[in-house]
Design a protein around this motif. Sequence first.
Motif, mmCIF file in Angstrom:
data_model
loop_
_atom_site.group_PDB
_atom_site.id
_atom_site.type_symbol
_atom_site.label_atom_id
_atom_site.label_comp_id
_atom_site.label_asym_id
_atom_site.label_seq_id
_atom_site.Cartn_x
_atom_site.Cartn_y
_atom_site.Cartn_z
ATOM 1 N N ARG A 251 0.836 -1.213 0.000
ATOM 2 C CA ARG A 251 0.000 0.000 0.000
ATOM 3 C C ARG A 251 0.867 1.257 0.000
ATOM 4 N NH1 ARG A 251 -3.313 -3.043 3.751
ATOM 5 N NH2 ARG A 251 -5.264 -3.653 2.714
ATOM 6 N N ALA A 252 1.940 1.236 0.761
ATOM 7 C CA ALA A 252 2.846 2.392 0.808
ATOM 8 C C ALA A 252 3.510 2.609 -0.551
ATOM 9 C CB ALA A 252 3.904 2.180 1.883
ATOM 10 N N ILE A 253 3.864 1.516 -1.214
ATOM 11 C CA ILE A 253 4.443 1.629 -2.553
ATOM 12 C C ILE A 253 3.421 2.187 -3.527
ATOM 13 C CG2 ILE A 253 5.272 0.270 -4.519
ATOM 14 C CD1 ILE A 253 6.624 -1.598 -2.470
ATOM 15 N N GLN A 254 2.193 1.667 -3.475
ATOM 16 C CA GLN A 254 1.148 2.125 -4.389
ATOM 17 C C GLN A 254 0.854 3.621 -4.222
ATOM 18 O OE1 GLN A 254 -1.040 0.061 -6.981
ATOM 19 N NE2 GLN A 254 -0.325 2.143 -7.380
ATOM 20 N N GLU B 147 -3.753 -9.103 -3.993
ATOM 21 C CA GLU B 147 -4.904 -8.788 -3.140
ATOM 22 C C GLU B 147 -5.245 -7.299 -3.179
ATOM 23 O OE1 GLU B 147 -3.674 -10.265 0.616
ATOM 24 O OE2 GLU B 147 -3.854 -12.381 0.048
ATOM 25 N N ILE B 148 -4.227 -6.474 -3.158
ATOM 26 C CA ILE B 148 -4.438 -5.024 -3.128
ATOM 27 C C ILE B 148 -4.701 -4.475 -4.527
ATOM 28 C CG2 ILE B 148 -3.213 -2.831 -2.681
ATOM 29 C CD1 ILE B 148 -1.906 -4.335 -0.286
ATOM 30 N N GLY B 149 -4.237 -5.203 -5.544
ATOM 31 C CA GLY B 149 -4.411 -4.733 -6.916
ATOM 32 C C GLY B 149 -3.363 -3.704 -7.295
ATOM 33 N N PHE C 54 6.581 -5.175 -12.324
ATOM 34 C CA PHE C 54 6.708 -5.554 -10.920
ATOM 35 C C PHE C 54 7.553 -6.816 -10.833
ATOM 36 C CE2 PHE C 54 4.775 -8.292 -7.490
ATOM 37 C CZ PHE C 54 5.260 -7.576 -6.407
ATOM 38 N N GLY C 55 8.544 -6.835 -9.923
ATOM 39 C CA GLY C 55 9.371 -8.027 -9.707
ATOM 40 C C GLY C 55 10.839 -7.671 -9.659
ATOM 41 N N GLN D 154 -0.911 -4.933 -13.947
ATOM 42 C CA GLN D 154 -2.261 -5.313 -13.505
ATOM 43 C C GLN D 154 -3.066 -5.944 -14.631
ATOM 44 O OE1 GLN D 154 -0.983 -2.257 -13.310
ATOM 45 N NE2 GLN D 154 -2.349 -0.710 -14.194
ATOM 46 N N ASP D 155 -2.793 -5.585 -15.883
ATOM 47 C CA ASP D 155 -3.530 -6.166 -16.994
ATOM 48 C C ASP D 155 -3.161 -7.633 -17.223
ATOM 49 O OD1 ASP D 155 -4.728 -3.766 -17.297
ATOM 50 O OD2 ASP D 155 -3.847 -3.287 -19.261
#
Length: 415
Positions: free
Chosen positions: A217-220, A245-247, A253-254, A411-412
């Motif tokens: 969440r902090a990263i997002q 889970e957070i989307g 990412f990785g 996300q896609d």
Amino acid sequence: MKRLATLFSGALVALSLIATTALAQQPLKIGFGMSLTGPLAGNGKAALISMQIWAEDVNAKGGILGRKVELVYYDDQTNPSTVPSIYSKLLDVDKVDLVVSGYGTNVIAPAMPIMMQRSMTFMGLFGLNVNSKFNYGRYFQIMPSGPEPAIGWTQGYFDTAMGLNPKPQTIALVGADAEYPALALEGARAQVKRTGLKIVYDKSYPPNTVDFSPIVRAIQATNPDLVYVASYPPDSAGMIRAANEIGLKTRMFGGGMVGPQFAALKAQLGPLLNGLVNYESYAPDVADKFPSIDQFLAKYQARAVKEGVDALGFYLPPFAYAMMEVLEQSIKAVGSLDQAKLADHMHKTEFNTYVGKVRFGANGEWAQPRMLAVQYKGIVGNDLDQWRKPGHVTVLTPAPYKTGNVATPYQDSRK
């Protein structure tokens, strides 16, 4: 007197022959610590199987220098503090002839001072940039991260990212507070400087972290174009679950996650891996580039299923076997166990192994990097067999191994 001299000379020759024969009958002992319990036990057990297969193969052909090979090893418990005493025992009590490392940066680094004190040639099994701190001329690393390991380790991720259109502008960096993640993030920061990206998040977390939702969440909240993660298997799984889970919304990412390479996490996470850009050392999609690796995998997988370890063995096991192949070829070429001669030979020679040709640079790392940057795609369910066939691992870099392009945003790919 002449007769006595002749008898005495003959006795010396006989004793010498007896001593030589006795030595030839003694096993050639190779010692190491290995993580057989603790967080990296799955990897350690898989590596051990590979090394045992190598020893069996060698002994079936008569051993090395006329001596059967014996592996002498102890569980390091994935605990760096156990390593110095293990190697001291191997050298002082077990009287091993040669030493190699266990798996991973955290257990290779604490062995280095002992290797240097004893002037031992030391083969390392997947330690990241360990020799940058020691500059030891008898250290060699089988991991294909190249002459600048921290840079080579992260190169594929950043080359892929900077090939996106439009180019990314911002990045979040996160990793565990431990030896490997620290070195991987050091390399990532060097890549950030090279590419001109702006860091919007750069933090580490305690190795015993279990809830990664607050971190994601902090990263997002910083809305980064890229997220680079350096982590060990338990936190890699936790971070990937939290991102799903957070989307998490980001373009890539990785990067430096240890764990998704192993069968257990591939099966556990299944479709949660879709879209992840990470590193691998081998994938069925590039099997044609490794013409002899199937011979090894057939032996390994049959043993692994019985012993309940990594059933695929794509990541670490071939390189554990190759590490021992390098040692074997050097000993045979030199014709002795002289540590200085072995190290000199390793520096000058190109080796043929199950993972292809291996040549070391001045610092004991691969002269040319060859770690694969990949993206996981099209994974359905948790069936492990889908990973045995091409189609789910797109190789992005290096260019000679490329099988496709990265799909963004992250996300896609999860839909």
